[in-house]
Design a protein around this motif. Structure first.
Motif, PDB file in Angstrom:
ATOM      1  N   PRO A 236       0.527  -1.125   0.142  1.00 13.31           N
ATOM      2  CA  PRO A 236      -0.189   0.019   0.427  1.00 13.31           C
ATOM      3  C   PRO A 236       0.773   1.160  -0.161  1.00 13.31           C
ATOM      4  CG  PRO A 236       0.264  -0.694   2.698  1.00 13.31           C
ATOM      5  CD  PRO A 236       0.958  -2.158   1.364  1.00 13.31           C
ATOM      6  N   ASP A 237       1.881   1.417   0.406  1.00  3.26           N
ATOM      7  CA  ASP A 237       3.024   2.468   1.061  1.00  3.26           C
ATOM      8  C   ASP A 237       3.118   2.947  -1.350  1.00  3.26           C
ATOM      9  OD1 ASP A 237       2.406   2.442   3.540  1.00  3.26           O
ATOM     10  OD2 ASP A 237       4.975   1.348   3.806  1.00  3.26           O
ATOM     11  N   PHE A 238       3.213   1.910  -1.538  1.00  8.07           N
ATOM     12  CA  PHE A 238       3.913   2.468  -2.539  1.00  8.07           C
ATOM     13  C   PHE A 238       2.793   2.508  -3.733  1.00  8.07           C
ATOM     14  CE2 PHE A 238       4.526   0.672  -7.345  1.00  8.07           C
ATOM     15  CZ  PHE A 238       5.635   1.803  -7.545  1.00  8.07           C
ATOM     16  N   PHE A 239       1.379   2.386  -3.460  1.00  4.95           N
ATOM     17  CA  PHE A 239       0.455   3.020  -4.195  1.00  4.95           C
ATOM     18  C   PHE A 239      -0.507   4.195  -4.290  1.00  4.95           C
ATOM     19  CE2 PHE A 239       1.363  -1.331  -5.657  1.00  4.95           C
ATOM     20  CZ  PHE A 239       0.970  -0.847  -7.144  1.00  4.95           C
ATOM     21  N   LYS A 240       0.698   4.985  -4.286  1.00  2.16           N
ATOM     22  CA  LYS A 240       0.468   6.884  -3.717  1.00  2.16           C
ATOM     23  C   LYS A 240       0.783   7.413  -4.381  1.00  2.16           C
ATOM     24  CE  LYS A 240       0.940   5.496   1.480  1.00  2.16           C
ATOM     25  NZ  LYS A 240       0.799   5.906   2.429  1.00  2.16           N
ATOM     26  N   GLY A 241      -0.093   8.329  -4.478  1.00  2.00           N
ATOM     27  CA  GLY A 241       0.375   9.793  -5.363  1.00  2.00           C
ATOM     28  C   GLY A 241      -0.494   9.752  -6.337  1.00  2.00           C
ATOM     29  N   ILE A 242       0.409   9.825  -7.633  1.00  5.78           N
ATOM     30  CA  ILE A 242      -0.080   9.295  -9.292  1.00  5.78           C
ATOM     31  C   ILE A 242       0.270   7.921  -8.808  1.00  5.78           C
ATOM     32  CG2 ILE A 242       2.203   9.604  -9.443  1.00  5.78           C
ATOM     33  CD1 ILE A 242      -0.798  11.021 -11.806  1.00  5.78           C
ATOM     34  N   ARG A 243       1.124   7.356  -8.257  1.00  2.00           N
ATOM     35  CA  ARG A 243       0.375   6.142  -8.332  1.00  2.00           C
ATOM     36  C   ARG A 243      -0.406   5.020  -7.472  1.00  2.00           C
ATOM     37  NH1 ARG A 243       6.509   6.337  -8.048  1.00  2.00           N
ATOM     38  NH2 ARG A 243       6.126   6.149  -5.543  1.00  2.00           N
ATOM     39  N   ARG A 244      -1.826   6.193  -6.899  1.00  4.86           N
ATOM     40  CA  ARG A 244      -2.527   5.343  -6.238  1.00  4.86           C
ATOM     41  C   ARG A 244      -3.393   4.460  -7.535  1.00  4.86           C
ATOM     42  NH1 ARG A 244      -3.969  10.520  -8.882  1.00  4.86           N
ATOM     43  NH2 ARG A 244      -5.479  10.129 -10.042  1.00  4.86           N
ATOM     44  N   PRO A 245      -4.041   3.173  -6.620  1.00  3.96           N
ATOM     45  CA  PRO A 245      -5.423   2.413  -7.734  1.00  3.96           C
ATOM     46  C   PRO A 245      -5.997   2.729  -8.587  1.00  3.96           C
ATOM     47  CG  PRO A 245      -4.565   1.856  -4.981  1.00  3.96           C
ATOM     48  CD  PRO A 245      -4.477   3.260  -5.264  1.00  3.96           C
ATOM     49  N   TRP A 246      -6.558   2.179  -9.181  1.00  5.64           N
ATOM     50  CA  TRP A 246      -7.633   2.624 -10.817  1.00  5.64           C
ATOM     51  C   TRP A 246      -8.996   2.935  -9.576  1.00  5.64           C
ATOM     52  CZ3 TRP A 246      -5.406   3.959 -14.188  1.00  5.64           C
ATOM     53  CH2 TRP A 246      -4.373   3.194 -14.616  1.00  5.64           C
ATOM     54  N   LYS A 247      -9.600   3.391  -9.641  1.00  2.86           N
ATOM     55  CA  LYS A 247     -10.923   3.646  -9.326  1.00  2.86           C
ATOM     56  C   LYS A 247     -11.585   2.418  -9.160  1.00  2.86           C
ATOM     57  CE  LYS A 247     -11.523   8.366  -9.094  1.00  2.86           C
ATOM     58  NZ  LYS A 247     -12.147   9.673  -9.412  1.00  2.86           N
ATOM     59  N   GLY A 248     -12.048   1.976 -10.626  1.00  3.14           N
ATOM     60  CA  GLY A 248     -12.747   1.255 -11.439  1.00  3.14           C
ATOM     61  C   GLY A 248     -11.426   0.493 -12.675  1.00  3.14           C
ATOM     62  N   VAL A 249     -11.932  -0.946 -12.833  1.00  2.00           N
ATOM     63  CA  VAL A 249     -11.850  -1.878 -14.040  1.00  2.00           C
ATOM     64  C   VAL A 249     -13.004  -2.848 -13.951  1.00  2.00           C
ATOM     65  CG1 VAL A 249     -10.709  -3.993 -14.457  1.00  2.00           C
ATOM     66  CG2 VAL A 249      -9.843  -2.688 -12.404  1.00  2.00           C
ATOM     67  N   LEU A 250     -13.191  -2.428 -15.924  1.00  2.00           N
ATOM     68  CA  LEU A 250     -13.967  -2.298 -16.765  1.00  2.00           C
ATOM     69  C   LEU A 250     -13.189  -3.653 -17.212  1.00  2.00           C
ATOM     70  CD1 LEU A 250     -16.769  -2.777 -17.613  1.00  2.00           C
ATOM     71  CD2 LEU A 250     -15.821  -1.238 -18.968  1.00  2.00           C
ATOM     72  N   MET A 251     -13.705  -5.358 -17.889  1.00  2.00           N
ATOM     73  CA  MET A 251     -13.249  -6.347 -18.457  1.00  2.00           C
ATOM     74  C   MET A 251     -14.534  -6.351 -19.208  1.00  2.00           C
ATOM     75  SD  MET A 251     -12.738  -9.181 -15.600  1.00  2.00           S
ATOM     76  CE  MET A 251     -13.966  -8.704 -14.563  1.00  2.00           C
ATOM     77  N   VAL A 252     -14.133  -5.987 -20.864  1.00  2.00           N
ATOM     78  CA  VAL A 252     -14.934  -6.402 -21.983  1.00  2.00           C
ATOM     79  C   VAL A 252     -14.229  -8.151 -22.852  1.00  2.00           C
ATOM     80  CG1 VAL A 252     -15.552  -4.816 -23.983  1.00  2.00           C
ATOM     81  CG2 VAL A 252     -15.112  -4.344 -21.581  1.00  2.00           C
ATOM     82  N   GLY A 253     -14.930  -8.352 -23.187  1.00  2.00           N
ATOM     83  CA  GLY A 253     -15.890 -10.230 -24.314  1.00  2.00           C
ATOM     84  C   GLY A 253     -16.551 -10.356 -24.680  1.00  2.00           C
ATOM     85  N   PRO A 254     -16.263 -11.492 -25.145  1.00  2.00           N
ATOM     86  CA  PRO A 254     -17.466 -12.036 -25.834  1.00  2.00           C
ATOM     87  C   PRO A 254     -17.785 -13.031 -23.957  1.00  2.00           C
ATOM     88  CG  PRO A 254     -15.731 -12.352 -27.271  1.00  2.00           C
ATOM     89  CD  PRO A 254     -15.066 -11.992 -25.678  1.00  2.00           C
ATOM     90  N   GLY A 349     -10.158   7.106   2.810  1.00  2.00           N
ATOM     91  CA  GLY A 349      -9.422   7.641   4.240  1.00  2.00           C
ATOM     92  C   GLY A 349      -8.216   7.531   4.131  1.00  2.00           C
ATOM     93  N   GLU A 350      -7.230   7.333   4.916  1.00  2.00           N
ATOM     94  CA  GLU A 350      -5.799   7.544   5.079  1.00  2.00           C
ATOM     95  C   GLU A 350      -5.200   5.647   5.969  1.00  2.00           C
ATOM     96  OE1 GLU A 350      -3.996  10.264   5.106  1.00  2.00           O
ATOM     97  OE2 GLU A 350      -5.659  11.481   4.390  1.00  2.00           O
ATOM     98  N   ASP A 351      -6.357   5.174   6.079  1.00  2.00           N
ATOM     99  CA  ASP A 351      -5.817   3.764   6.067  1.00  2.00           C
ATOM    100  C   ASP A 351      -5.961   3.053   4.533  1.00  2.00           C
ATOM    101  OD1 ASP A 351      -5.569   1.233   7.290  1.00  2.00           O
ATOM    102  OD2 ASP A 351      -7.318   0.684   8.619  1.00  2.00           O
ATOM    103  N   PRO A 352      -4.901   2.021   4.636  1.00  2.00           N
ATOM    104  CA  PRO A 352      -4.099   1.323   2.934  1.00  2.00           C
ATOM    105  C   PRO A 352      -5.525   0.005   2.608  1.00  2.00           C
ATOM    106  CG  PRO A 352      -2.400   2.158   4.384  1.00  2.00           C
ATOM    107  CD  PRO A 352      -3.795   2.747   4.807  1.00  2.00           C
ATOM    108  N   SER A 353      -6.004  -0.324   4.796  1.00  2.00           N
ATOM    109  CA  SER A 353      -7.066  -1.115   4.368  1.00  2.00           C
ATOM    110  C   SER A 353      -8.331  -0.820   3.421  1.00  2.00           C
ATOM    111  CB  SER A 353      -6.465  -2.156   6.088  1.00  2.00           C
ATOM    112  OG  SER A 353      -7.374  -1.156   6.631  1.00  2.00           O
ATOM    113  N   LYS A 354      -8.773  -0.225   4.109  1.00  2.00           N
ATOM    114  CA  LYS A 354      -9.931   0.444   3.515  1.00  2.00           C
ATOM    115  C   LYS A 354     -10.134   0.052   2.129  1.00  2.00           C
ATOM    116  CE  LYS A 354     -11.307  -0.236   8.166  1.00  2.00           C
ATOM    117  NZ  LYS A 354     -11.983  -0.551   8.098  1.00  2.00           N
ATOM    118  N   THR A 355     -10.159  -0.356   1.493  1.00  2.00           N
ATOM    119  CA  THR A 355     -10.117  -0.601   0.230  1.00  2.00           C
ATOM    120  C   THR A 355     -10.922  -0.886  -0.733  1.00  2.00           C
ATOM    121  OG1 THR A 355      -7.551  -0.491  -0.408  1.00  2.00           O
ATOM    122  CG2 THR A 355      -8.641  -0.589  -2.173  1.00  2.00           C
TER     123      THR A 355
END
Length: 494
Positions: A236-254, A349-355
């Motif tokens: 969690p410490d690495f994925f901060k700022g501009i490297r924050r996690p994605w808000k959402g992921v869309l899977m497209v396919g047949p 919030g500030e807690d990385p475990s609350k993803t």
């Protein structure tokens, strides 16, 4: 299946009624039949969610069975101890005295127990966490009652200590209490209790139990999902700022390429709470209630964080707005969903475990609303399985099936080009049934019932696979594949 469900319900009812009436042997027979019926029913269910619910029901019925069995064993031990008591102490047996004389009996000594008069009720569903109670010896109809203070003076028949419980029951009770204390429960105060129960019953799934190894091929999709969802929880410490996690992921396919399986695997590998959302889960006939369901869904996701919200067939909920055929209620639900997704993104919030991660899947990405497409920042294409993926998928589907030595799975996979994962599963199912069809051809039900199991289960041959391929056609056309590839070139983010 309706007849089977009615049989299960009726046999369960008869088993419980027999236990309540003290007919424990009859009750055990009914319980054994119910457990076997549920086991056969589970083997025919394809839906994993429904299958897991039936397995939970079977476990609860098995617990009731064990409790009734314990009561029956306890009463049987009382009968044995009573007969041994009379055999060892002849002065208490009327056969050792003349018929015209009654045996002398100390008034301070209780008579032998008569367990037939005492009929404890078995614990039913909803009370399975309580330790099973032992049946106390009955004093008989003619025995005088004794005050509580004098009970310690009474004899203990057969060494049975009424104040003690089995060690295993104590451990089970302590474990259940610990689980209840440690498990988080969403506080429904301030919300409609019925809506909270609806979401917890129909959507919340705390252990999908699907791993990466259960999904064949899709190596690139697994890597992207791991980077987008799994790694932010691990580092969690690495994925901060501009490297924050994605808000959402869309899977497209047949259809049938494994999008739902991937979502469940993500939740399992992350150890997150899994919210499986469909259109019916977020719609209501009452005005304004659908929006409340959407808002409550995200509130519960934040409470149970880290969690994964998976919205399957999201195009049915969030199609393009502004069309003439769009209803006002549908537009309000879309707006609420977009607002909530903007507020969730990444870490709460500030807690990385609350993803809270939003995963979505669709077979019609071109029908999605533009605002939703923006919020689903990572858009992944889930293609048809490759040649190696088809071989791996065949092996996964045939793990419990005996395959003949002449069956070459690589040759079978080469003939399945253009088939989706679901199509390949259907081919395997059809091929595994071929030997059974040949064996029962022209026979009546009575004759089929008498066939030995070894003759029904035969290895699946190469000819069986070839016949199954002729029966099962692929479900995805070339035009559809070209349309997916064109959309991914324009809007994909791989």
């Amino acid at each position: 299946m309706s007849a089977s469900l009615s049989d299960i319900s009726e046999n369960t009812k008869m088993g419980r009624e027999s236990a309540l009436l003290g007919n424990y042997e009859t009750s055990l027979v009914y319980y054994q039949g119910v457990i076997q019926q549920i086991q056969r029913l589970v083997q025919t269910i394809k839906d994993s969610v429904r299958k897991e619910k039936w397995q939970q029901v079977r476990q609860e019925i098995a617990q009731e069975y064990e409790q009734v069995k314990d009561i029956s064993s306890t009463l049987s031990s009382f009968k044995t101890e009573n007969s041994n008591f009379n055999a060892n102490y002849g002065e208490f047996s009327p056969h050792n005295y003349p018929r015209h004389e009654e045996p002398t009996r100390d008034p301070d000594v209780w008579p032998p127990p008569t367990p037939v008069e005492h009929r404890p009720t078995p614990q039913i569903r909803g009370r399975e966490k309580a330790a099973p109670r032992r049946a106390e010896p009955s004093r008989g109809r003619g025995a005088p009652s004794r005050p509580n203070s004098d009970r310690r003076k009474g004899p203990s028949y057969g060494g049975v200590d009424k104040g003690k419980e089995p060690v295993k029951d104590k451990g089970r009770e302590k474990k259940n209490k610990h689980d209840e204390e440690s498990e988080k429960v969403f506080d429904s105060s301030g919300y409609d209790k019925d809506l909270v129960e609806h979401l917890e019953r129909d959507i919340l799934q705390k252990n999908p139990n699907v791993h990466w190894g259960d999904i064949a091929d899709l190596v690139e999709a697994k890597k992207l999902l791991e980077e987008a969802v799994v790694l932010p929880l691990i580092v969690p410490d690495f994925f901060k700022g501009i490297r924050r996690p994605w808000k959402g992921v869309l899977m497209v396919g047949p259809p049938g390429t494994g999008k739902t399986m991937l979502a469940k695997a993500v939740a399992t590998e992350c150890g997150t709470t899994f919210f499986n959302v469909s259109t019916s889960s977020l719609t209501s006939k009452y005005r304004g209630e659908s929006e409340k369901l959407v808002r409550l869904l995200f509130e519960m996701a934040r409470f149970y964080a880290p969690s994964t919200i998976f919205i399957d067939e999201i195009d049915s909920i969030c199609s393009k707005r502004g069309s003439d055929s769009e209803h006002e209620a549908s537009r309000r639900v879309k707006s609420e969903l977009l607002v909530q997704m903007d507020g969730v993104g990444g870490v709460c919030g500030e807690d990385p475990s609350k993803t809270v991660m939003v995963l979505a899947a669709t077979n019609f990405p071109w029908d999605l609303d533009e605002a939703l497409r923006r919020r689903l920042e990572k858009r992944i294409y889930i293609p048809l399985p490759t040649a190696d993926g088809r071989v791996e998928l065949l092996k996964i589907n045939l793990r419990e099936v005996e395959v003949s030595e002449d069956a070459n799975l690589t040759r079978v996979a080469s003939k399945l080009e253009g088939y989706s994962g679901a199509d390949i599963t259907n081919v395997c199912r059809d091929a595994a049934m071929m030997s059974f069809r040949r064996r029962i051809e022209g026979l009546r039900p009575e004759q089929i019932r008498n066939i030995p199991k070894d003759e029904l289960i035969q290895p699946t041959t190469m000819e069986d696979f070839e016949n199954a391929i002729l029966r099962v056609n692929k479900s995805v056309s070339k035009e559809d594949l070209e349309r997916y590839e064109k959309w991914m070139k324009e809007f994909g983010s791989v």
